[in-house]
Design a protein around this motif. Sequence first.
Motif, PDB file in Angstrom:
ATOM      1  N   ALA A 173      65.329  53.979 -66.645  1.00 23.97           N
ATOM      2  CA  ALA A 173      65.485  54.945 -65.550  1.00 23.97           C
ATOM      3  C   ALA A 173      64.297  55.886 -65.459  1.00 23.97           C
ATOM      4  CB  ALA A 173      66.771  55.744 -65.753  1.00 23.97           C
ATOM      5  N   GLY A 174      63.778  56.299 -66.617  1.00 18.90           N
ATOM      6  CA  GLY A 174      62.791  57.366 -66.617  1.00 18.90           C
ATOM      7  C   GLY A 174      61.401  56.984 -67.054  1.00 18.90           C
ATOM      8  N   GLY A 175      61.091  55.706 -67.113  1.00 23.05           N
ATOM      9  CA  GLY A 175      59.801  55.264 -67.618  1.00 23.05           C
ATOM     10  C   GLY A 175      58.614  55.884 -66.912  1.00 23.05           C
ATOM     11  N   GLU A 176      58.726  56.067 -65.588  1.00 25.19           N
ATOM     12  CA  GLU A 176      57.623  56.630 -64.809  1.00 25.19           C
ATOM     13  C   GLU A 176      57.289  58.062 -65.250  1.00 25.19           C
ATOM     14  OE1 GLU A 176      55.851  55.112 -62.483  1.00 25.19           O
ATOM     15  OE2 GLU A 176      56.994  53.254 -62.314  1.00 25.19           O
ATOM     16  N   VAL A 177      58.281  58.751 -65.815  1.00 27.21           N
ATOM     17  CA  VAL A 177      58.091  60.122 -66.285  1.00 27.21           C
ATOM     18  C   VAL A 177      57.875  60.164 -67.795  1.00 27.21           C
ATOM     19  CG1 VAL A 177      59.246  62.357 -66.568  1.00 27.21           C
ATOM     20  CG2 VAL A 177      59.408  61.141 -64.384  1.00 27.21           C
ATOM     21  N   VAL A 178      58.626  59.356 -68.527  1.00 28.64           N
ATOM     22  CA  VAL A 178      58.619  59.420 -69.988  1.00 28.64           C
ATOM     23  C   VAL A 178      57.286  58.953 -70.576  1.00 28.64           C
ATOM     24  CG1 VAL A 178      59.658  58.459 -72.082  1.00 28.64           C
ATOM     25  CG2 VAL A 178      61.113  59.249 -70.201  1.00 28.64           C
ATOM     26  N   VAL A 179      56.748  57.851 -70.073  1.00 32.14           N
ATOM     27  CA  VAL A 179      55.496  57.316 -70.638  1.00 32.14           C
ATOM     28  C   VAL A 179      54.363  58.337 -70.572  1.00 32.14           C
ATOM     29  CG1 VAL A 179      53.708  55.553 -70.378  1.00 32.14           C
ATOM     30  CG2 VAL A 179      56.128  54.900 -70.313  1.00 32.14           C
ATOM     31  N   PRO A 180      54.139  59.010 -69.433  1.00 34.24           N
ATOM     32  CA  PRO A 180      53.105  60.058 -69.421  1.00 34.24           C
ATOM     33  C   PRO A 180      53.403  61.205 -70.385  1.00 34.24           C
ATOM     34  CG  PRO A 180      53.637  59.394 -67.181  1.00 34.24           C
ATOM     35  CD  PRO A 180      54.657  58.760 -68.066  1.00 34.24           C
ATOM     36  N   LEU A 181      54.687  61.563 -70.555  1.00 31.60           N
ATOM     37  CA  LEU A 181      55.041  62.632 -71.490  1.00 31.60           C
ATOM     38  C   LEU A 181      54.724  62.249 -72.931  1.00 31.60           C
ATOM     39  CD1 LEU A 181      58.453  64.072 -70.219  1.00 31.60           C
ATOM     40  CD2 LEU A 181      56.279  65.283 -70.397  1.00 31.60           C
ATOM     41  N   GLY A 200      59.688  49.138 -58.944  1.00 31.19           N
ATOM     42  CA  GLY A 200      59.222  50.338 -59.621  1.00 31.19           C
ATOM     43  C   GLY A 200      59.781  51.609 -59.012  1.00 31.19           C
ATOM     44  N   GLY A 201      59.093  52.723 -59.256  1.00 27.96           N
ATOM     45  CA  GLY A 201      59.546  54.000 -58.731  1.00 27.96           C
ATOM     46  C   GLY A 201      60.937  54.351 -59.206  1.00 27.96           C
ATOM     47  N   THR A 202      61.799  54.742 -58.252  1.00 23.33           N
ATOM     48  CA  THR A 202      63.174  55.110 -58.598  1.00 23.33           C
ATOM     49  C   THR A 202      64.132  53.920 -58.615  1.00 23.33           C
ATOM     50  OG1 THR A 202      63.505  55.665 -56.258  1.00 23.33           O
ATOM     51  CG2 THR A 202      63.020  57.488 -57.774  1.00 23.33           C
ATOM     52  N   MET A 203      63.647  52.727 -58.254  1.00 26.69           N
ATOM     53  CA  MET A 203      64.559  51.585 -58.171  1.00 26.69           C
ATOM     54  C   MET A 203      65.177  51.212 -59.520  1.00 26.69           C
ATOM     55  SD  MET A 203      66.004  49.706 -55.919  1.00 26.69           S
ATOM     56  CE  MET A 203      64.984  49.551 -54.448  1.00 26.69           C
ATOM     57  N   PRO A 204      64.438  51.198 -60.633  1.00 26.23           N
ATOM     58  CA  PRO A 204      65.100  50.899 -61.908  1.00 26.23           C
ATOM     59  C   PRO A 204      66.188  51.914 -62.263  1.00 26.23           C
ATOM     60  CG  PRO A 204      62.739  50.597 -62.123  1.00 26.23           C
ATOM     61  CD  PRO A 204      62.968  51.255 -60.790  1.00 26.23           C
ATOM     62  N   ALA A 205      65.987  53.185 -61.901  1.00 23.26           N
ATOM     63  CA  ALA A 205      67.018  54.195 -62.164  1.00 23.26           C
ATOM     64  C   ALA A 205      68.275  53.893 -61.357  1.00 23.26           C
ATOM     65  CB  ALA A 205      66.490  55.586 -61.825  1.00 23.26           C
ATOM     66  N   VAL A 206      68.096  53.448 -60.123  1.00 25.13           N
ATOM     67  CA  VAL A 206      69.233  53.093 -59.274  1.00 25.13           C
ATOM     68  C   VAL A 206      69.959  51.876 -59.836  1.00 25.13           C
ATOM     69  CG1 VAL A 206      69.836  52.141 -57.006  1.00 25.13           C
ATOM     70  CG2 VAL A 206      68.365  54.158 -57.180  1.00 25.13           C
ATOM     71  N   LEU A 207      69.203  50.858 -60.229  1.00 28.26           N
ATOM     72  CA  LEU A 207      69.797  49.675 -60.852  1.00 28.26           C
ATOM     73  C   LEU A 207      70.620  50.072 -62.067  1.00 28.26           C
ATOM     74  CD1 LEU A 207      69.508  46.338 -61.183  1.00 28.26           C
ATOM     75  CD2 LEU A 207      68.087  47.077 -63.108  1.00 28.26           C
ATOM     76  N   ASN A 208      70.043  50.879 -62.933  1.00 25.99           N
ATOM     77  CA  ASN A 208      70.705  51.269 -64.177  1.00 25.99           C
ATOM     78  C   ASN A 208      71.972  52.078 -63.912  1.00 25.99           C
ATOM     79  OD1 ASN A 208      70.649  51.795 -67.227  1.00 25.99           O
ATOM     80  ND2 ASN A 208      70.672  53.854 -66.377  1.00 25.99           N
ATOM     81  N   ALA A 209      71.887  53.044 -63.002  1.00 21.34           N
ATOM     82  CA  ALA A 209      73.036  53.886 -62.704  1.00 21.34           C
ATOM     83  C   ALA A 209      74.160  53.081 -62.054  1.00 21.34           C
ATOM     84  CB  ALA A 209      72.618  55.041 -61.789  1.00 21.34           C
ATOM     85  N   ALA A 210      73.795  52.214 -61.115  1.00 17.65           N
ATOM     86  CA  ALA A 210      74.802  51.372 -60.474  1.00 17.65           C
ATOM     87  C   ALA A 210      75.479  50.476 -61.506  1.00 17.65           C
ATOM     88  CB  ALA A 210      74.154  50.527 -59.372  1.00 17.65           C
ATOM     89  N   ASN A 211      74.692  49.929 -62.414  1.00 17.06           N
ATOM     90  CA  ASN A 211      75.260  49.074 -63.449  1.00 17.06           C
ATOM     91  C   ASN A 211      76.215  49.862 -64.341  1.00 17.06           C
ATOM     92  OD1 ASN A 211      75.329  46.555 -65.143  1.00 17.06           O
ATOM     93  ND2 ASN A 211      74.473  47.984 -66.636  1.00 17.06           N
ATOM     94  N   GLU A 212      75.813  51.035 -64.773  1.00 16.02           N
ATOM     95  CA  GLU A 212      76.692  51.854 -65.618  1.00 16.02           C
ATOM     96  C   GLU A 212      78.017  52.130 -64.906  1.00 16.02           C
ATOM     97  OE1 GLU A 212      75.137  55.448 -67.278  1.00 16.02           O
ATOM     98  OE2 GLU A 212      73.320  54.495 -68.037  1.00 16.02           O
ATOM     99  N   GLN A 213      77.931  52.442 -63.622  1.00 14.29           N
ATOM    100  CA  GLN A 213      79.136  52.786 -62.882  1.00 14.29           C
ATOM    101  C   GLN A 213      80.049  51.579 -62.706  1.00 14.29           C
ATOM    102  OE1 GLN A 213      79.384  56.191 -61.844  1.00 14.29           O
ATOM    103  NE2 GLN A 213      81.524  55.604 -61.787  1.00 14.29           N
ATOM    104  N   HIS A 263      68.782  51.456 -51.139  1.00 15.10           N
ATOM    105  CA  HIS A 263      68.047  52.587 -51.705  1.00 15.10           C
ATOM    106  C   HIS A 263      66.658  52.722 -51.082  1.00 15.10           C
ATOM    107  CE1 HIS A 263      66.567  55.566 -54.420  1.00 15.10           C
ATOM    108  NE2 HIS A 263      65.661  54.775 -54.956  1.00 15.10           N
ATOM    109  N   ASN A 264      66.322  53.930 -50.670  1.00 18.78           N
ATOM    110  CA  ASN A 264      64.969  54.236 -50.210  1.00 18.78           C
ATOM    111  C   ASN A 264      64.140  54.663 -51.416  1.00 18.78           C
ATOM    112  OD1 ASN A 264      65.475  53.786 -47.419  1.00 18.78           O
ATOM    113  ND2 ASN A 264      66.484  55.785 -47.300  1.00 18.78           N
ATOM    114  N   CYS A 265      63.378  53.745 -51.956  1.00 24.16           N
ATOM    115  CA  CYS A 265      62.693  53.939 -53.223  1.00 24.16           C
ATOM    116  C   CYS A 265      61.584  54.985 -53.119  1.00 24.16           C
ATOM    117  CB  CYS A 265      62.118  52.606 -53.700  1.00 24.16           C
ATOM    118  SG  CYS A 265      61.332  52.675 -55.321  1.00 24.16           S
ATOM    119  N   VAL A 266      61.539  55.900 -54.095  1.00 24.88           N
ATOM    120  CA  VAL A 266      60.432  56.849 -54.245  1.00 24.88           C
ATOM    121  C   VAL A 266      59.431  56.208 -55.193  1.00 24.88           C
ATOM    122  CG1 VAL A 266      59.742  59.158 -54.969  1.00 24.88           C
ATOM    123  CG2 VAL A 266      61.981  58.799 -53.880  1.00 24.88           C
ATOM    124  N   SER A 267      58.229  55.956 -54.709  1.00 20.91           N
ATOM    125  CA  SER A 267      57.279  55.142 -55.474  1.00 20.91           C
ATOM    126  C   SER A 267      56.671  55.871 -56.666  1.00 20.91           C
ATOM    127  CB  SER A 267      56.158  54.632 -54.562  1.00 20.91           C
ATOM    128  OG  SER A 267      55.466  55.716 -53.974  1.00 20.91           O
TER     129      SER A 267
END
Length: 387
Positions: A130-138, A318-331, A357-361
């Motif tokens: 879900a957070g790779g786009e943010v976590v990797v730079p951190l 990429g972008g927010t799409m993996p987060a959407v996939l993950n959240a939908a799967n959890e639900q 989903h309108n993906c944020v790149s």
Amino acid sequence: MKRITLLGSTGSIGTQTLDIVEEYPEKFQVVGMTAGGNINLFAHQIRQFQPEIVAIANQAKLAELKEAIADLAVKPILLAGADAVETVAAYGDSEVAVTGIVGCAGLLPTIAAIKAGKNIALANKETLIAGGEVVVPLVKKHGVKLFPADSEHSAIFQCLQGVPEGGLRRIILTASGGAFRDRPTAELASVTVADALKHPNWAMGKKITIDSATLMNKGLEVIEAHYLFGVDYDKIEIVIHPQSIIHSLIELEDTSVLAQLGIPDMRLPLLYSLSYPDRIPTQWERLDLVKCGTLTFREPDHQKYPCMDLAYAAGRAGGTMPAVLNAANEQVVELFLQDRIRYVQIADLIRYVCDRHNCVSKPELEDILEADKWARNMVMEQVLLKV
């Protein structure tokens, strides 16, 4: 003595991590622990391992936890709520945080630990999915290390030791095939929750066991491998390996293939993530290749496992799409475990949400959290419409 923080101490990863701490008290010390709401087990763990600080995520159970440890002569700092879990994650001088919280709930505490300069023993795959786009730079910014603590990525990590830069050609993730590996696809329309929870090889929590049945766990691991090892999706493959002895493989540019083997035991990757680069001697069961006999492999059935293709598509978007996939799967997995949807609806509902989903790149953390919330709501709206 390595000081550790354990996020999610009462789950499968948490209890196995504490088994390791108990077995090697001269090697590891628990500084902080968090749990969801299992008061009896959490109180027992607090008594045994005597952490400096603890947090219970379910704030309503704080009074019950206080009562359960009221007789302790030396009590830990006791906190409650989601923010408290992040406080524990960032607390003190622990060297490594073990992220055993299931699902996207583990993302913010893991980020808190990274910002506090702690290395991460990564058992919560959703952190990168879900957070790779943010976590990797951190991770790069704060100079910390991610040590994979699940069997497949630990296997890849171990195989990569000593491989020169540019030497990796592809990653091969092995999958057990889950509960329905040998069941005809036509029969899946009538399977039950109990059927899906009968994993042939591994003893795991309910959510990951269902993900194994759908092969979503392997699709999510593809996304995680992309972020962990910087490998393109076209160079990450999945193969069914029913015996679960080879935990994953890498192919090098000269066509050499390296594999990591071991009996199905989550303690081994957990131990390596805590002890790296050392190898701690154990008295655990050893792999007997003669006893194992034949090791077999086959291509995954895309009709039986549609979630696998959904994960590849989300990863490539990429972008927010993996987060959407993950959240939908959890639900949808939670709904399936509650017997509110059928097994074959899992992939259909995830596809429905991802398609809308309108993906944020190039997302910020807020975008990822919003996408996670949106996806869960979309699942519930769709299910309620069909009730």
